[in-house]
Motif scaffolding. Structure first.
Motif, PDB file in Angstrom:
ATOM      1  N   GLU A 232     -17.238 -46.041  -1.594  1.00 50.93           N
ATOM      2  CA  GLU A 232     -17.847 -45.896  -0.277  1.00 50.93           C
ATOM      3  C   GLU A 232     -17.703 -44.457   0.214  1.00 50.93           C
ATOM      4  OE1 GLU A 232     -16.923 -50.336   1.525  1.00 50.93           O
ATOM      5  OE2 GLU A 232     -15.309 -48.850   1.448  1.00 50.93           O
ATOM      6  N   ASP A 233     -18.717 -43.976   0.906  1.00 45.67           N
ATOM      7  CA  ASP A 233     -18.684 -42.624   1.455  1.00 45.67           C
ATOM      8  C   ASP A 233     -19.230 -42.641   2.882  1.00 45.67           C
ATOM      9  OD1 ASP A 233     -18.229 -39.921   1.551  1.00 45.67           O
ATOM     10  OD2 ASP A 233     -20.112 -39.375   0.549  1.00 45.67           O
ATOM     11  N   CYS A 252     -21.487 -42.177  -5.040  1.00 43.80           N
ATOM     12  CA  CYS A 252     -21.177 -42.342  -3.614  1.00 43.80           C
ATOM     13  C   CYS A 252     -22.129 -43.378  -3.025  1.00 43.80           C
ATOM     14  CB  CYS A 252     -21.317 -41.005  -2.886  1.00 43.80           C
ATOM     15  SG  CYS A 252     -20.021 -39.832  -3.318  1.00 43.80           S
ATOM     16  N   LEU A 253     -21.566 -44.476  -2.561  1.00 46.59           N
ATOM     17  CA  LEU A 253     -22.373 -45.583  -2.043  1.00 46.59           C
ATOM     18  C   LEU A 253     -22.759 -45.322  -0.594  1.00 46.59           C
ATOM     19  CD1 LEU A 253     -20.295 -48.533  -3.536  1.00 46.59           C
ATOM     20  CD2 LEU A 253     -22.339 -47.434  -4.497  1.00 46.59           C
ATOM     21  N   ASN A 254     -23.996 -45.614  -0.275  1.00 46.49           N
ATOM     22  CA  ASN A 254     -24.513 -45.379   1.074  1.00 46.49           C
ATOM     23  C   ASN A 254     -24.109 -46.511   2.013  1.00 46.49           C
ATOM     24  OD1 ASN A 254     -25.978 -42.951   0.408  1.00 46.49           O
ATOM     25  ND2 ASN A 254     -27.432 -44.258  -0.686  1.00 46.49           N
ATOM     26  N   LEU A 255     -23.876 -46.158   3.279  1.00 43.42           N
ATOM     27  CA  LEU A 255     -23.461 -47.127   4.285  1.00 43.42           C
ATOM     28  C   LEU A 255     -24.396 -47.086   5.475  1.00 43.42           C
ATOM     29  CD1 LEU A 255     -19.641 -46.225   4.458  1.00 43.42           C
ATOM     30  CD2 LEU A 255     -20.677 -47.968   3.025  1.00 43.42           C
ATOM     31  N   ASP A 256     -24.486 -48.222   6.152  1.00 42.07           N
ATOM     32  CA  ASP A 256     -25.084 -48.244   7.488  1.00 42.07           C
ATOM     33  C   ASP A 256     -24.115 -49.022   8.381  1.00 42.07           C
ATOM     34  OD1 ASP A 256     -25.433 -50.933   6.906  1.00 42.07           O
ATOM     35  OD2 ASP A 256     -27.604 -50.817   6.699  1.00 42.07           O
ATOM     36  N   VAL A 260     -21.826 -51.346   3.123  1.00 38.68           N
ATOM     37  CA  VAL A 260     -22.497 -50.818   1.935  1.00 38.68           C
ATOM     38  C   VAL A 260     -23.910 -51.378   1.821  1.00 38.68           C
ATOM     39  CG1 VAL A 260     -22.505 -50.902  -0.588  1.00 38.68           C
ATOM     40  CG2 VAL A 260     -20.409 -50.341   0.631  1.00 38.68           C
ATOM     41  N   ASP A 263     -28.501 -50.624  -2.534  1.00 41.65           N
ATOM     42  CA  ASP A 263     -29.669 -49.814  -2.894  1.00 41.65           C
ATOM     43  C   ASP A 263     -29.551 -49.327  -4.336  1.00 41.65           C
ATOM     44  OD1 ASP A 263     -27.665 -47.961  -2.729  1.00 41.65           O
ATOM     45  OD2 ASP A 263     -28.487 -46.877  -1.004  1.00 41.65           O
ATOM     46  N   ASN A 265     -28.199 -46.617  -5.538  1.00 40.02           N
ATOM     47  CA  ASN A 265     -26.862 -46.115  -5.884  1.00 40.02           C
ATOM     48  C   ASN A 265     -25.940 -47.268  -6.273  1.00 40.02           C
ATOM     49  OD1 ASN A 265     -27.673 -43.538  -5.385  1.00 40.02           O
ATOM     50  ND2 ASN A 265     -26.102 -43.086  -3.857  1.00 40.02           N
ATOM     51  N   HIS A 467     -19.181 -33.556   6.490  1.00 44.41           N
ATOM     52  CA  HIS A 467     -19.847 -34.706   7.097  1.00 44.41           C
ATOM     53  C   HIS A 467     -18.941 -35.439   8.098  1.00 44.41           C
ATOM     54  CE1 HIS A 467     -22.691 -34.971   3.363  1.00 44.41           C
ATOM     55  NE2 HIS A 467     -23.027 -34.003   4.201  1.00 44.41           N
TER      56      HIS A 467
END
Length: 521
Positions: A232-233, A252-256, A260, A263, A265, A467
């Motif tokens: 997770e990032d 690097c896994l995308n988050l909202d 997670v 997608d 990735n 970030h």
């Protein structure tokens, strides 16, 4: 004249003994234990030599301001163990002991001499750093630290006593080779895991030295140099560091706001390390539908998932907890990691892994090569603690305290930090805060520390520190409720310099009205 000389000699003697026992802490460990440790150390290191006469029990008790019986007990036990000897009509003396070993200090080698020999260099990685003396700070808004006021001391002592009978000791004192205490495994299966919707067979659990060892072993077992490992990032820095020591193929896994995202990735990962119940560090709670989507994507793309459920047992805010990812898994591709560090005490160092039997079998051999098995006395004491109902009682009490602390913070922050965006997932023991434009959280953290306030800068959680420049984590597991408002009022000027240093009076709403997420423009 003779009397004056004796007084001077006694004064010198008193100074010597005061110095020897200067570290005596009347609020710490049992006093007779402290006295025994100090005398033994002085004998072993040569400070007290053979035939040195010790003060009488009455003299030492008066000198230290403690009960004479305490000193008498310490002397008697040391005499029984051969460190002291009582000579009739003469007093207490140091018995004959072996000479202290002569230590020849080797010349220190430079870092450059060793660097070329290191296969890996963990110290070069970015690390989470928290002051070792954080308890001495008046306003420790730190996550995951032990709160002495919440530890169930009497109940834990009962559990330890129950594990200390002759029969119990015979049960756990032997070499377990690669096995675990069967009582603890049974308590995990019957009382702990069902709270998370997990029903495991006896061969599907292994006990670890905290979740840290659990994650480390899983990285060793599942991640090779060619493995695509999803993290997770932002995410837990220690997992990022563990994985980066094993492979350079990091995804690097995308988050909202729901956690997670399943997608592309995620799809190209062979194994993904996730914090689903409370995403670290954002505290987001992944909703049920997203969890089902994630499992479906993992099935289609053949992704293994390591679920780190580090503080789920503390959540008491919802009518029914969302099931763990492991409980929804019908393919056996989710490996579950749990721990008692956040809910009981980090120093206990007890965690566990739940996984299909072939995984546990390999982990058991791997663990044996590392340390055989975690201390079984701790395992048995914890098993007793759970079986006696103390664990459930502790969770209820601690959860209520955490909820009250969260309520106070949620009421204060909109008044004190109006330019910040604040998030807290339901049941989490920290807030994730985004500062105003041009805000530097690390600079704020360092300045606030000088004022006795501890918070955690958010850049450490990101693969790219830039970030997380405006973000910080505000934990409340280690700060008493009656210090929160004062601490936040002192923190506010470091975040928003235009704010006053005194917290305004904020209304007290009912606990049930606490909203899990706050937001400000």
């Amino acid at each position: 004249m003779k009397t004056l000389k004796n007084q001077r000699q006694q004064s010198v003697t008193d100074v010597t003994w005061r110095r020897l026992f200067s570290a005596l802490n009347k609020d710490g460990q049992a006093l007779n234990l402290q006295i025994r440790r100090m005398i033994v150390n002085a004998i072993e290191t040569g400070v007290l030599s053979r035939n040195t006469r010790l003060p009488s029990t009455r003299q030492l008790a008066a000198l230290l301001g403690i009960a004479r019986n305490t000193v008498t007990t310490a002397y008697q036990l040391l005499a029984d163990e051969g460190f002291l000897i009582s000579k009739e009509r003469s007093g207490i003396f140091v018995a004959a002991v072996g000479a202290a070993p002569v230590v020849n200090q080797p010349p220190s080698a430079s870092f450059d001499q060793w660097q070329a020999r290191f296969a890996i260099q963990p110290s070069a990685q970015r690390q989470i750093c928290k002051p070792r003396d954080w308890l001495d700070y008046p306003y420790p808004f730190l996550f995951g630290q032990y709160d002495p006021a919440l530890f169930p001391t009497n109940n834990w002592r009962e559990a330890v006593r129950a594990a200390s009978s002759v029969r119990e000791i015979q049960g756990w004192a032997g070499d377990m080779i690669d096995d675990d205490d069967p009582d603890l495994v049974e308590q995990l299966r019957s009382q702990v895991l069902p709270r998370r919707g997990i029903f495991a067979g006896a061969g599907e659990i292994i006990v670890t030295i905290g979740s840290q060892q659990a994650l480390s072993m899983l990285v060793q077992l599942l991640v090779s140099r060619r493995t695509a490992a999803g993290i997770e990032d932002p995410g837990y820095p220690d997992v990022r560091n563990m994985v980066s020591l094993a492979t350079s193929n990091i995804v690097c896994l995308n988050l909202d706001r729901q956690g997670v995202i399943p997608d592309a990735n995620f799809a190209r990962s062979n194994v993904a390390f996730l914090t689903v119940s409370h995403q670290c560090p954002t505290t987001s709670v992944m909703p049920l539908e997203r969890r089902k989507m994630l499992l479906q994507a993992a099935r289609v793309d053949d992704v293994l998932i390591v679920e780190d459920d580090y503080e789920a047992d503390l959540s008491i805010e919802s009518d029914g907890d969302i099931p763990s990812l492991k409980s929804l898994d019908s393919d056996g591709r989710v490996i579950y990691v749990g721990s008692f560090s956040k809910v009981l005490a980090p120093g206990l160092r007890v965690g566990y892994i739940v996984a299909p039997r072939p995984v546990i079998d390999e982990l058991r051999v791997l663990r044996r090569l590392m340390l055989r098995h975690p201390p079984t006395n701790n395992q048995r004491a914890l098993a007793n603690f759970i079986a006696l109902g103390h664990y459930r009682q502790h969770l209820k009490r601690t959860g209520t305290v955490m909820l009250e602390r969260a309520r106070i913070i949620s009421e204060c922050l909109p008044h004190l930090l109006p330019s910040c965006r604040v998030t807290r997932g339901e049941g989490a023991t920290s807030f994730w805060i985004e500062g105003p434009k041009d805000f530097d959280a690390r600079r704020m953290m360092e300045a606030a520390r000088q004022a006795g306030i501890l918070v955690e800068a958010g850049d450490i959680f990101f693969s790219d520190p830039a970030h997380g420049r405006r973000l910080f984590r505000l934990g409340f597991g280690s700060i008493a409720a009656n210090r929160i408002e004062a601490g936040l009022s002192r923190l506010a000027p470091f975040v928003e310099p235009s704010r006053p240093t005194v917290a305004p009076s904020v209304p007290r709403r009912a606990v049930a009205s606490l909203h899990p997420t706050l937001s400000a423009p």
